[in-house]
Design an enzyme around this catalytic site. Structure first.
Site, PDB file in Angstrom:
ATOM      1  N   GLU A   1     -30.525  38.907  18.319  1.00  0.00           N
ATOM      2  CA  GLU A   1     -30.280  38.974  16.873  1.00  0.00           C
ATOM      3  C   GLU A   1     -29.079  39.865  16.673  1.00  0.00           C
ATOM      4  O   GLU A   1     -29.159  41.068  16.926  1.00  0.00           O
ATOM      5  CB  GLU A   1     -31.498  39.533  16.165  1.00  0.00           C
ATOM      6  CG  GLU A   1     -32.648  38.569  16.323  1.00  0.00           C
ATOM      7  CD  GLU A   1     -33.744  38.817  15.328  1.00  0.00           C
ATOM      8  OE1 GLU A   1     -34.618  37.970  15.246  1.00  0.00           O
ATOM      9  OE2 GLU A   1     -33.710  39.858  14.651  1.00  0.00           O
TER      10      GLU A   1
ATOM     11  N   ASN B   1     -30.547  50.934  13.087  1.00  0.00           N
ATOM     12  CA  ASN B   1     -30.542  50.782  11.622  1.00  0.00           C
ATOM     13  C   ASN B   1     -31.931  50.552  11.047  1.00  0.00           C
ATOM     14  O   ASN B   1     -32.193  50.949   9.915  1.00  0.00           O
ATOM     15  CB  ASN B   1     -29.548  49.710  11.178  1.00  0.00           C
ATOM     16  CG  ASN B   1     -29.836  48.361  11.757  1.00  0.00           C
ATOM     17  OD1 ASN B   1     -30.565  48.246  12.741  1.00  0.00           O
ATOM     18  ND2 ASN B   1     -29.270  47.328  11.164  1.00  0.00           N
TER      19      ASN B   1
ATOM     20  N   CYS C   1     -28.020  44.075   9.154  1.00  0.00           N
ATOM     21  CA  CYS C   1     -27.394  42.852   9.670  1.00  0.00           C
ATOM     22  C   CYS C   1     -27.316  41.796   8.569  1.00  0.00           C
ATOM     23  O   CYS C   1     -26.397  40.994   8.549  1.00  0.00           O
ATOM     24  CB  CYS C   1     -28.164  42.333  10.863  1.00  0.00           C
ATOM     25  SG  CYS C   1     -29.879  42.070  10.499  1.00  0.00           S
TER      26      CYS C   1
HETATM   27  P1  NAP Z   1     -25.333  48.113  19.771  1.00  0.00           P
HETATM   28  O1  NAP Z   1     -24.304  49.078  20.173  1.00  0.00           O
HETATM   29  O2  NAP Z   1     -25.255  46.726  20.219  1.00  0.00           O
HETATM   30  O3  NAP Z   1     -26.718  48.784  20.214  1.00  0.00           O
HETATM   31  C1  NAP Z   1     -27.959  48.162  20.076  1.00  0.00           C
HETATM   32  C2  NAP Z   1     -28.856  48.561  21.223  1.00  0.00           C
HETATM   33  O4  NAP Z   1     -28.323  48.060  22.446  1.00  0.00           O
HETATM   34  C3  NAP Z   1     -28.992  50.067  21.412  1.00  0.00           C
HETATM   35  O5  NAP Z   1     -30.290  50.361  21.830  1.00  0.00           O
HETATM   36  C4  NAP Z   1     -27.981  50.339  22.504  1.00  0.00           C
HETATM   37  O6  NAP Z   1     -28.215  51.526  23.215  1.00  0.00           O
HETATM   38  C5  NAP Z   1     -28.189  49.116  23.380  1.00  0.00           C
HETATM   39  N1  NAP Z   1     -27.099  48.830  24.319  1.00  0.00           N
HETATM   40  C6  NAP Z   1     -25.797  49.229  24.254  1.00  0.00           C
HETATM   41  N2  NAP Z   1     -25.123  48.755  25.325  1.00  0.00           N
HETATM   42  C7  NAP Z   1     -25.993  48.056  26.082  1.00  0.00           C
HETATM   43  C8  NAP Z   1     -25.893  47.316  27.297  1.00  0.00           C
HETATM   44  N3  NAP Z   1     -24.749  47.222  27.969  1.00  0.00           N
HETATM   45  N4  NAP Z   1     -26.976  46.696  27.766  1.00  0.00           N
HETATM   46  C9  NAP Z   1     -28.143  46.754  27.101  1.00  0.00           C
HETATM   47  N5  NAP Z   1     -28.318  47.452  25.958  1.00  0.00           N
HETATM   48  C10 NAP Z   1     -27.255  48.089  25.451  1.00  0.00           C
HETATM   49  O7  NAP Z   1     -25.468  48.001  18.231  1.00  0.00           O
HETATM   50  P2  NAP Z   1     -25.505  49.167  17.187  1.00  0.00           P
HETATM   51  O8  NAP Z   1     -24.111  49.603  16.932  1.00  0.00           O
HETATM   52  O9  NAP Z   1     -26.502  50.175  17.594  1.00  0.00           O
HETATM   53  O10 NAP Z   1     -26.091  48.380  15.905  1.00  0.00           O
HETATM   54  C11 NAP Z   1     -25.268  47.798  14.975  1.00  0.00           C
HETATM   55  C12 NAP Z   1     -25.122  46.323  15.229  1.00  0.00           C
HETATM   56  O11 NAP Z   1     -26.362  45.679  15.350  1.00  0.00           O
HETATM   57  C13 NAP Z   1     -24.422  45.595  14.105  1.00  0.00           C
HETATM   58  O12 NAP Z   1     -23.437  44.744  14.636  1.00  0.00           O
HETATM   59  C14 NAP Z   1     -25.514  44.781  13.430  1.00  0.00           C
HETATM   60  O13 NAP Z   1     -25.159  43.622  12.763  1.00  0.00           O
HETATM   61  C15 NAP Z   1     -26.418  44.496  14.546  1.00  0.00           C
HETATM   62  N6  NAP Z   1     -27.775  44.287  14.042  1.00  0.00           N
HETATM   63  C16 NAP Z   1     -28.274  43.033  13.932  1.00  0.00           C
HETATM   64  C17 NAP Z   1     -29.548  42.804  13.439  1.00  0.00           C
HETATM   65  C18 NAP Z   1     -30.142  41.417  13.331  1.00  0.00           C
HETATM   66  O14 NAP Z   1     -31.344  41.302  13.112  1.00  0.00           O
HETATM   67  N7  NAP Z   1     -29.393  40.347  13.474  1.00  0.00           N
HETATM   68  C19 NAP Z   1     -30.322  43.887  13.054  1.00  0.00           C
HETATM   69  C20 NAP Z   1     -29.798  45.143  13.161  1.00  0.00           C
HETATM   70  C21 NAP Z   1     -28.520  45.333  13.666  1.00  0.00           C
HETATM   71  P3  NAP Z   1     -27.502  52.907  22.755  1.00  0.00           P
HETATM   72  O15 NAP Z   1     -28.027  53.215  21.420  1.00  0.00           O
HETATM   73  O16 NAP Z   1     -27.953  53.849  23.792  1.00  0.00           O
HETATM   74  O17 NAP Z   1     -26.038  52.647  22.755  1.00  0.00           O
END
Ligand code: NAP
Ligand code: MG
Length: 480
Positions: free
Chosen positions: A249, A151, A283
């Site tokens: 985060e 994002n 987020c």
């Molecule tokens: P996500 O599925 O958790 O993916 C985030 C990152 O983690 C991606 O690079 C993903 O790789 C990787 N990943 C997935 N499975 C993993 C594993 N088993 N081990 C290590 N890394 C792994 O999240 P998203 O759907 O991309 O992002 C949306 C979420 O992020 C929302 O829930 C949002 O609230 C949260 N977010 C939080 C913040 C904050 O600052 N608090 C900021 C932005 C987003 P792939 O892309 O290859 O799957």
């Protein structure tokens, strides 16, 4: 079609698997932007070895010198705001203005961290024993695994890489599979800024292979992760096996509470901006409004009016004010939440549908819901899309209870002219960041983080980042 490569130990390298996957434009899924590595464990291990080998020398580079590299990097980010912003829009979908803003914000954060490299101070304590001096110094943590989401594919990696480098660490960076192009561009800027080989390594590939392997490796001293709570739990579990440090985060369900607002128009503007920027995929997006019964009608009317003015389309067009969602999966998630809300009695005031007339892109109309039950999924769970439920309440106690009735605790906004209420909310709301008469926008030098299921470990941005990227060492010195 261009094939992009990983960057390991100062060289662009093809992935050991030989496999590449297409990166598509979410505004037009038929457009393939490039082919990107689907790396394997071997690539991760090579990157970790390179980071480990570079670590000794890099941590000995004086902090202010490390800071100079970051200052050059920050200048390059500013200079490249337009082309990098365009790439960001193409692979992520957000509008150009937001993309350029994100690159500029990354530059400011990198510059702050460049300064921090000259402020890595410890403390000197009085001793219990005469003739013995006691010092607490900070040392680099070592090798950092940086895993980022799609994002904010520019500012989030910079928020991880800049403090890591300032504090003398080396990095293995795994970007989200949906946004690898901006990651390659960031590497190019780091190289141009004078990055020594091995200090930052880029490995592209899936979370389940590359991310998981990185989290499990005992040579990685700390994992900084931004993404979903579910993935955060997996990473925490993996890192715990080797007692690796984590900075997580995670998601949020950020409320805007409106009670005796000083100006309903202003509050509505802040709410709509914070709810629909990046198509609600932030987020810290405001993802529910909790409003007093007395103000609910008027506030809802103004919000709906503002939301109807949002122009959805390809982020590259100058008249677009909201782009597509990142993927088909997110589109389906938004649809499902809205359908469930409707089934449980909520009313759609605007939006509530895909915008198929805009083509094959993942476009969803900005949506406002009224009559939402406080205990329904749309009111308590993270949607990560352009959907804003409105809940009306009778009292401050009810507002606080609803506000806290979620597993998350990232950010909250309160709009009130009553200072007692403002301070009561600030004290009672369970969140890492509270904004009084202010949307949920953060600043580039201020600690950022959440509580409950929204985060774990040191707050990022600002001076608190050092608590994650550095470790303590205590020195007792007897002077004869
Ligand atoms: P996500 O599925 O958790 O993916 C985030 C990152 O983690 C991606 O690079 C993903 O790789 C990787 N990943 C997935 N499975 C993993 C594993 N088993 N081990 C290590 N890394 C792994 O999240 P998203 O759907 O991309 O992002 C949306 C979420 O992020 C929302 O829930 C949002 O609230 C949260 N977010 C939080 C913040 C904050 O600052 N608090 C900021 C932005 C987003 P792939 O892309 O290859 O799957
Ligand atoms: Mg893409």
């Amino acid at each position: 079609m261009e094939q992009y490569r990983n960057y390991i130990n100062g060289k662009w390298r093809t992935p050991s698997t030989g496999v590449y996957v297409p990166n598509i434009n979410p505004a037009d899924p038929d457009e393939v932007l490039g082919m990107f590595p689907q790396s394997g464990g071997i690539d991760v291990d090579q990157a970790i070895s390179a980071a480990l080998a570079a670590s000794c020398e890099w941590q000995r580079v004086p902090g202010p010198e490390r800071g100079k590299l970051l200052l050059r990097f920050a200048d390059l980010l500013d200079q490249h705001a337009a082309p990098l912003g365009k790439i960001l829009t193409k692979e992520q979908g957000k509008v150009l203005k937001e993309s350029a803003g994100e690159v500029k914000r990354a530059a400011v954060e990198a510059r702050f961290m460049a300064g921090e490299a000259s402020r890595l101070s410890g403390e000197t304590l009085p001793s219990e024993v005469q003739g013995v001096w006691v010092q607490v110094i900070r040392e680099s943590l070592g090798v950092i695994g940086a895993i980022s989401p799609w994002n904010f594919p520019v500012v989030t990696p910079v928020r991880k890489i800049a403090p890591a480098l300032a504090c003398g660490n080396t990095v293995v960076f795994k970007p989200a599979s949906d946004t690898p192009w901006t990651a390659v561009y960031l590497m190019e800027l780091l190289i141009e800024a004078g990055l020594p080989p091995g200090v930052v390594n880029l490995v592209m590939g899936s979370g389940s292979v590359v991310g998981q392997h990185l989290s499990e490796s005992s040579a990685v001293n700390g994992i900084t992760f931004t993404g979903s709570t579910a993935t955060g739990r997996r990473i925490y579990t993996a890192a715990a096996q080797h007692l690796g440090r984590v900075q997580l985060e995670l998601g949020g369900k950020n409320a805007a509470v409106v009670m005796d607002a000083p100006n309903l128009e202003e509050a509505a503007k802040e709410i709509v901006a914070a709810a629909f920027a990046a198509s609600g995929q932030r987020c810290t997006a405001i993802s529910r409004v909790i409003v007093s019964k007395a103000e609910a009608g008027r506030l809802t009317d103004i919000i709906v009016e503002l939301v109807r003015q949002i122009k959805v389309g390809d982020g590259l067009s100058s008249d677009t004010t909201m782009g597509p969602l990142i993927s088909h999966a997110r589109l389906e998630t938004a649809e499902e939440f809205v359908r469930n809300a409707e089934n449980s009695g909520a009313r759609i005031l605007t939006g509530g549908k895909r915008l198929t007339e805009l083509g094959k892109g993942f476009f969803y109309a900005p949506t406002v819901l009224r009559g939402v039950k406080p205990d329904s999924p749309v009111a308590r769970e993270e949607i990560f899309g352009p959907v804003l439920p409105i809940i009306s309440v009778e009292s401050i106690e009810e507002a606080v209870t609803i506000c806290n009735d979620t597993s998350y605790g990232l950010a909250a906004s309160v709009f009130t002219r009553d200072i007692d209420k403002a301070m009561e909310f600030a004290g009672e709301i369970q969140a890492g960041m509270i904004h009084l008469n202010h949307g949920t926008a953060s600043q580039a030098h201020v600690p950022f983080g959440g509580v409950k299921a929204s985060g774990q470990g040191a707050f990022s941005i600002g001076s608190t980042a050092k608590d994650f990227y550095m470790t303590n060492k205590v020195i007792y010195l007897r002077v004869s």
